[in-house]
Design a protein around this motif. Sequence first.
Motif, PDB file in Angstrom:
ATOM      1  N   PHE A  21       0.438  -1.072   0.287  1.00  0.00           N
ATOM      2  CA  PHE A  21       0.145   0.173   0.045  1.00  0.00           C
ATOM      3  C   PHE A  21       1.064   0.962  -0.076  1.00  0.00           C
ATOM      4  O   PHE A  21       1.498   1.230   0.707  1.00  0.00           O
ATOM      5  N   PRO A  22       0.903   2.205  -1.425  1.00  0.00           N
ATOM      6  CA  PRO A  22      -0.630   2.347  -1.830  1.00  0.00           C
ATOM      7  C   PRO A  22      -0.344   1.111  -3.034  1.00  0.00           C
ATOM      8  O   PRO A  22       0.275   0.670  -3.418  1.00  0.00           O
ATOM      9  N   TRP A  23      -2.002   1.752  -3.642  1.00  0.00           N
ATOM     10  CA  TRP A  23      -1.745   0.362  -4.506  1.00  0.00           C
ATOM     11  C   TRP A  23      -0.493   0.431  -5.724  1.00  0.00           C
ATOM     12  O   TRP A  23      -0.544   1.917  -5.963  1.00  0.00           O
ATOM     13  N   LEU A  24      -0.285   0.590  -6.056  1.00  0.00           N
ATOM     14  CA  LEU A  24       0.975  -0.138  -7.524  1.00  0.00           C
ATOM     15  C   LEU A  24       0.289  -1.248  -8.460  1.00  0.00           C
ATOM     16  O   LEU A  24      -0.055  -2.209  -8.425  1.00  0.00           O
ATOM     17  N   PRO A  25       1.255  -0.444  -9.745  1.00  0.00           N
ATOM     18  CA  PRO A  25       1.389  -1.538 -11.336  1.00  0.00           C
ATOM     19  C   PRO A  25       1.407  -3.069 -10.532  1.00  0.00           C
ATOM     20  O   PRO A  25       2.066  -4.257 -11.672  1.00  0.00           O
ATOM     21  N   GLY A  26       2.880  -3.186 -10.630  1.00  0.00           N
ATOM     22  CA  GLY A  26       3.424  -3.886  -9.769  1.00  0.00           C
ATOM     23  C   GLY A  26       4.675  -4.545  -8.293  1.00  0.00           C
ATOM     24  O   GLY A  26       4.341  -2.746  -7.803  1.00  0.00           O
ATOM     25  N   CYS A  27       5.063  -5.256  -8.453  1.00  0.00           N
ATOM     26  CA  CYS A  27       5.824  -5.286  -7.102  1.00  0.00           C
ATOM     27  C   CYS A  27       7.650  -4.925  -6.667  1.00  0.00           C
ATOM     28  O   CYS A  27       7.389  -4.917  -7.882  1.00  0.00           O
ATOM     29  N   ASN A  28       7.394  -4.025  -5.689  1.00  0.00           N
ATOM     30  CA  ASN A  28       8.616  -3.713  -5.852  1.00  0.00           C
ATOM     31  C   ASN A  28       9.828  -4.637  -5.618  1.00  0.00           C
ATOM     32  O   ASN A  28      10.922  -4.192  -5.321  1.00  0.00           O
ATOM     33  N   GLY A  29       9.049  -5.720  -5.093  1.00  0.00           N
ATOM     34  CA  GLY A  29      10.163  -7.160  -4.432  1.00  0.00           C
ATOM     35  C   GLY A  29      10.331  -7.628  -5.281  1.00  0.00           C
ATOM     36  O   GLY A  29      11.453  -7.905  -5.804  1.00  0.00           O
ATOM     37  N   CYS A  30       9.580  -8.140  -6.093  1.00  0.00           N
ATOM     38  CA  CYS A  30       9.871  -8.935  -7.027  1.00  0.00           C
ATOM     39  C   CYS A  30       9.051  -8.691  -8.653  1.00  0.00           C
ATOM     40  O   CYS A  30       9.712  -9.649  -9.627  1.00  0.00           O
ATOM     41  N   GLY A  31       8.622  -7.745  -9.119  1.00  0.00           N
ATOM     42  CA  GLY A  31       8.181  -7.014  -9.798  1.00  0.00           C
ATOM     43  C   GLY A  31       7.232  -7.793 -10.581  1.00  0.00           C
ATOM     44  O   GLY A  31       6.818  -7.335 -12.118  1.00  0.00           O
ATOM     45  N   SER A  32       6.221  -9.163 -10.702  1.00  0.00           N
ATOM     46  CA  SER A  32       5.019  -8.766 -10.793  1.00  0.00           C
ATOM     47  C   SER A  32       3.833  -8.111 -11.006  1.00  0.00           C
ATOM     48  O   SER A  32       4.081  -6.950 -10.080  1.00  0.00           O
ATOM     49  N   ALA A  33       3.664  -8.294 -12.066  1.00  0.00           N
ATOM     50  CA  ALA A  33       2.636  -7.486 -12.041  1.00  0.00           C
ATOM     51  C   ALA A  33       0.859  -7.523 -11.836  1.00  0.00           C
ATOM     52  O   ALA A  33      -0.399  -7.502 -12.165  1.00  0.00           O
ATOM     53  N   GLN A  34       1.143  -9.477 -11.261  1.00  0.00           N
ATOM     54  CA  GLN A  34      -0.556 -10.100 -11.200  1.00  0.00           C
ATOM     55  C   GLN A  34       0.078  -9.883  -9.746  1.00  0.00           C
ATOM     56  O   GLN A  34       0.693  -9.341  -8.915  1.00  0.00           O
ATOM     57  N   TRP A  35      -1.742  -9.766  -8.944  1.00  0.00           N
ATOM     58  CA  TRP A  35      -2.298  -9.330  -7.647  1.00  0.00           C
ATOM     59  C   TRP A  35      -3.346  -9.112  -7.893  1.00  0.00           C
ATOM     60  O   TRP A  35      -4.311  -9.889  -8.668  1.00  0.00           O
ATOM     61  N   ASP A  36      -3.632  -9.806  -6.198  1.00  0.00           N
ATOM     62  CA  ASP A  36      -5.095  -9.904  -5.833  1.00  0.00           C
ATOM     63  C   ASP A  36      -5.276  -8.642  -4.401  1.00  0.00           C
ATOM     64  O   ASP A  36      -4.236  -8.429  -4.499  1.00  0.00           O
ATOM     65  N   ALA A  37      -6.415  -8.612  -4.268  1.00  0.00           N
ATOM     66  CA  ALA A  37      -6.496  -7.935  -2.985  1.00  0.00           C
ATOM     67  C   ALA A  37      -6.970  -8.562  -2.121  1.00  0.00           C
ATOM     68  O   ALA A  37      -8.147  -9.827  -2.337  1.00  0.00           O
ATOM     69  N   VAL A  38      -6.380  -8.198  -0.439  1.00  0.00           N
ATOM     70  CA  VAL A  38      -7.347  -8.819   0.444  1.00  0.00           C
ATOM     71  C   VAL A  38      -7.603  -7.465   0.986  1.00  0.00           C
ATOM     72  O   VAL A  38      -7.315  -6.165   1.256  1.00  0.00           O
TER      73      VAL A  38
END
Length: 313
Positions: free
Chosen positions: A212-229
């Motif tokens: 958080f905040p919402w981003l288009p990709g992961c800062n850690g692994c770079g994946s563009a895949q996500w869901d929400a909890v």
Amino acid sequence: MGGSDGSPGARGAGEFFQRLKAYEGRPTGTVGVGKDPVNLPMIRHWCEAMGDANPAYDGPDAVAPPTMLQAWTMSGLSRHTDRSSAYDELSGLLDDAGYTSVVATDCEQEYLRPLRPGDEITFDAVIESVSERKTTKLGTGHFVTTRMDIRANEEPAGTHRFRILKYAPARRPPKGERPRPVINRDNAGFWAGVADHRLLIQRCGGCGTLRFPWLPGCNGCGSAQWDAVESCGVGTVFSYVVMHHPPFPAFDPPYAVALIELAEGVRIVSNVVGVPCDEVRIGMPVRLEFLRVDGELELPVFAPVQGVAGGVG
């Protein structure tokens, strides 16, 4: 004659601008020396504050995060002794012309080499440019850009440009609606959750990290895949400020703006409500509420947890 905001009138504007332009190229500091060499403790504090766990910033071969470039030049409360009077003179000239307010607008950095623990930092600073008079929503004034050339062990390490607007505040209309959040494809899911009274946190589809905040990709692994909890809505005040000035038509200062650490481990910037500003404390337990600020807009805010240590009794 002068303008209604105290600025020079049309006939004097050209002459005044030339006086401002004369400051371009004047140094504001030469051969400044960083108060401390690049060091691991400062890198660690920076990374903890930013939530950046990149392994490149730790261990025997660590480098400093590039965005720390300016941090090594900061003087703290004691200030640098090598400052020239040029910047203060320029600021005073603008003040005398009615441009008494200031806001930082942006900065630009260029990185030439990594900074490593033990590097000794030196730098020069100069007034790079002063703009013609510009009119913005805040008011009318001049943009002033300073450039800092930074060296590590006498080698060029990077350049930092910092830009402010010195302006005469525009007359404010009566209190109106709150500014609307900018909703785009990257954060639309978050605001859809708010509309349903749910605080949603992104979860990386690659490594499972919450963000958080919402981003288009992961800062850690770079994946563009996500869901929400969905957050449980419980947290604590990690840090806060109380806003008194400048007033904005849609807000009633003073009010508390806080960085809330949620139980899920991520942090969100929001308001603390339901308690006087001077009673907000770091570590205060809070819970999520949704505040309707006008006929169309609701926002997630946080209120103290009653009867909990650190909360309101």
